[in-house]
Design a protein around this motif. Structure first.
Motif, PDB file in Angstrom:
ATOM      1  N   LEU A   1       4.717   5.080  -5.799  1.00  0.00           N
ATOM      2  CA  LEU A   1       4.829   5.079  -7.263  1.00  0.00           C
ATOM      3  C   LEU A   1       3.907   6.159  -7.865  1.00  0.00           C
ATOM      4  O   LEU A   1       4.294   6.876  -8.792  1.00  0.00           O
ATOM      5  N   ASP A   2       2.710   6.258  -7.319  1.00  0.00           N
ATOM      6  CA  ASP A   2       1.756   7.251  -7.780  1.00  0.00           C
ATOM      7  C   ASP A   2       2.277   8.671  -7.525  1.00  0.00           C
ATOM      8  O   ASP A   2       2.142   9.568  -8.366  1.00  0.00           O
ATOM      9  N   TYR A   3       2.886   8.841  -6.369  1.00  0.00           N
ATOM     10  CA  TYR A   3       3.475  10.127  -5.970  1.00  0.00           C
ATOM     11  C   TYR A   3       4.572  10.541  -6.960  1.00  0.00           C
ATOM     12  O   TYR A   3       4.632  11.683  -7.417  1.00  0.00           O
ATOM     13  N   LEU A   4       5.448   9.590  -7.310  1.00  0.00           N
ATOM     14  CA  LEU A   4       6.530   9.886  -8.262  1.00  0.00           C
ATOM     15  C   LEU A   4       5.960  10.283  -9.626  1.00  0.00           C
ATOM     16  O   LEU A   4       6.431  11.224 -10.264  1.00  0.00           O
ATOM     17  N   LEU A   5       4.940   9.552 -10.065  1.00  0.00           N
ATOM     18  CA  LEU A   5       4.361   9.811 -11.384  1.00  0.00           C
ATOM     19  C   LEU A   5       3.698  11.188 -11.413  1.00  0.00           C
ATOM     20  O   LEU A   5       3.844  11.935 -12.379  1.00  0.00           O
ATOM     21  N   THR A   6       2.991  11.532 -10.327  1.00  0.00           N
ATOM     22  CA  THR A   6       2.351  12.844 -10.239  1.00  0.00           C
ATOM     23  C   THR A   6       3.404  13.948 -10.260  1.00  0.00           C
ATOM     24  O   THR A   6       3.246  14.957 -10.957  1.00  0.00           O
TER      25      THR A   6
ATOM     26  N   GLU B   1       0.842  -1.207   0.000  1.00  0.00           N
ATOM     27  CA  GLU B   1       0.000   0.000   0.000  1.00  0.00           C
ATOM     28  C   GLU B   1       0.879   1.260   0.000  1.00  0.00           C
ATOM     29  O   GLU B   1       0.588   2.232  -0.695  1.00  0.00           O
ATOM     30  N   ILE B   2       1.959   1.232   0.785  1.00  0.00           N
ATOM     31  CA  ILE B   2       2.870   2.398   0.790  1.00  0.00           C
ATOM     32  C   ILE B   2       3.570   2.515  -0.561  1.00  0.00           C
ATOM     33  O   ILE B   2       3.671   3.604  -1.135  1.00  0.00           O
ATOM     34  N   LEU B   3       4.029   1.387  -1.078  1.00  0.00           N
ATOM     35  CA  LEU B   3       4.800   1.423  -2.326  1.00  0.00           C
ATOM     36  C   LEU B   3       3.946   1.885  -3.505  1.00  0.00           C
ATOM     37  O   LEU B   3       4.418   2.646  -4.367  1.00  0.00           O
ATOM     38  N   LEU B   4       2.685   1.450  -3.539  1.00  0.00           N
ATOM     39  CA  LEU B   4       1.798   1.878  -4.626  1.00  0.00           C
ATOM     40  C   LEU B   4       1.538   3.377  -4.532  1.00  0.00           C
ATOM     41  O   LEU B   4       1.507   4.074  -5.550  1.00  0.00           O
ATOM     42  N   GLU B   5       1.386   3.874  -3.313  1.00  0.00           N
ATOM     43  CA  GLU B   5       1.205   5.319  -3.150  1.00  0.00           C
ATOM     44  C   GLU B   5       2.486   6.061  -3.553  1.00  0.00           C
ATOM     45  O   GLU B   5       2.429   7.124  -4.175  1.00  0.00           O
TER      46      GLU B   5
END
Lengths: 201, 201
Positions: free
Chosen positions: B63-68, B57-61
């Motif tokens: 990855l999303d954070y980096l992409l944003t 759950e942390i890692l998916l967030e």
């Protein structure tokens, strides 16, 4: 090295490898256990536990087994035209549709390759397998340059590039939704661009 | 969704993301635990355990954070010549030498991407991130075709091919011993080949 036993009983080794292949397709790498392989193995389960320290030892032997089989079965020269031959390879490496078994197996190989990021034994294996596939591509390109089917390119460099493209296509397709038809079309176009035309010196 | 808390305290979220980045570089994916992330986190450890079910759950967030962040910081158009711009991108994506931190991080991303082979949440993420990067490449190529710097190619297809090449180069280099200089040289040569010459219609 567990090979000692299996040298005397090549049939048993082949059965272990078959069991590993089935278990890997069924469970993937992360969820794979020796027990999962043993469940697919028709002979004594204790044989597996006795001869392998863990799943990685079996998997590394399995990868080596596949590579050896590839080297033994692919003939050195089996093509008339180098570019046509490479286009045929595209058909295997980037098929438009993968059967379920092939897709499961490709996923598993990608998981195994990711182990190479932190495990030297996997890193060594994939370095060797890249070398084998690259050398095969290089031979085809070299032959094509010599017989005039291929532009005067550097076979080493182009082979490394083609391997990179194949790797990227395989990696992307099992880890994201991709337009395989489009990617495959571009790969085919790139390979056609290597064909010697009237203008090449 | 843990975002609720962090919306009110963007600073805390950024600190969690920083801690995740450090822990991922240090441990890689397989050996990462929430505790490993908590060890890098300057605030209350219980906050992490309270807000995330597990490391994924942390890692998916993350990855999303980096992409944003990527989407917010990369300007829509910041180049004069499309091919020169793409060559500049090669400098980032396929650097001749990676600093230790960058190499550790690239390894971790490859491990995370391999999760996508069997975990739909990672598969969705990498589908989205591929779309973002491909769309960016497509825009550059499209602009180049329009202003005459690039041959009249299909920007969608070439963008997908270039992304595949970048992906393969990144994937291969952290999972096997590769000749980065050679692969990079071929990528640069391929991109130069997209430049519009006097013969193009």
């Amino acid at each position: 090295m567990p090979g000692d036993l299996f040298d005397e009983a090549e049939g048993t080794r082949a059965e272990v490898m078959e069991a590993t292949y089935s278990a890997l397709r069924k469970h993937g790498y992360a969820d794979l256990t020796i027990q999962g392989i043993a469940d697919e193995f028709p002979k004594s389960k204790s044989l597996l536990y006795h001869h392998y320290e863990g799943k990685d030892e079996i998997l590394l032997e399995f990868l080596d087994y596949l590579l050896t089989r590839y080297r033994e079965t692919v003939p050195e020269r089996d093509f008339d035209d180098a570019i046509d031959h490479l286009q045929g390879v595209v058909g295997y490496v980037v098929p438009l549709n993968m059967e379920e078994g092939q897709e499961d197996f490709t996923r598993a190989v990608i998981e195994l390759r990711a182990q190479a990021a932190n495990d030297e034994r996997y890193h060594d294996h994939f370095t060797r397998s890249d070398q084998v596939f690259r050398e095969r591509l290089r031979e085809v390109l070299q032959q094509g340059v010599e017989d005039g089917a291929v532009r005067p390119v550097d076979p080493d460099a182009v082979a490394d590039f083609v391997l990179t493209v194949f790797d990227g296509a395989m990696h992307r397709r099992v880890t994201a939704e991709v337009d395989v038809t489009r990617i495959r079309g571009e790969i085919q176009g790139y390979l056609e661009g290597l064909r010697r035309s009237g203008n090449d010196g």
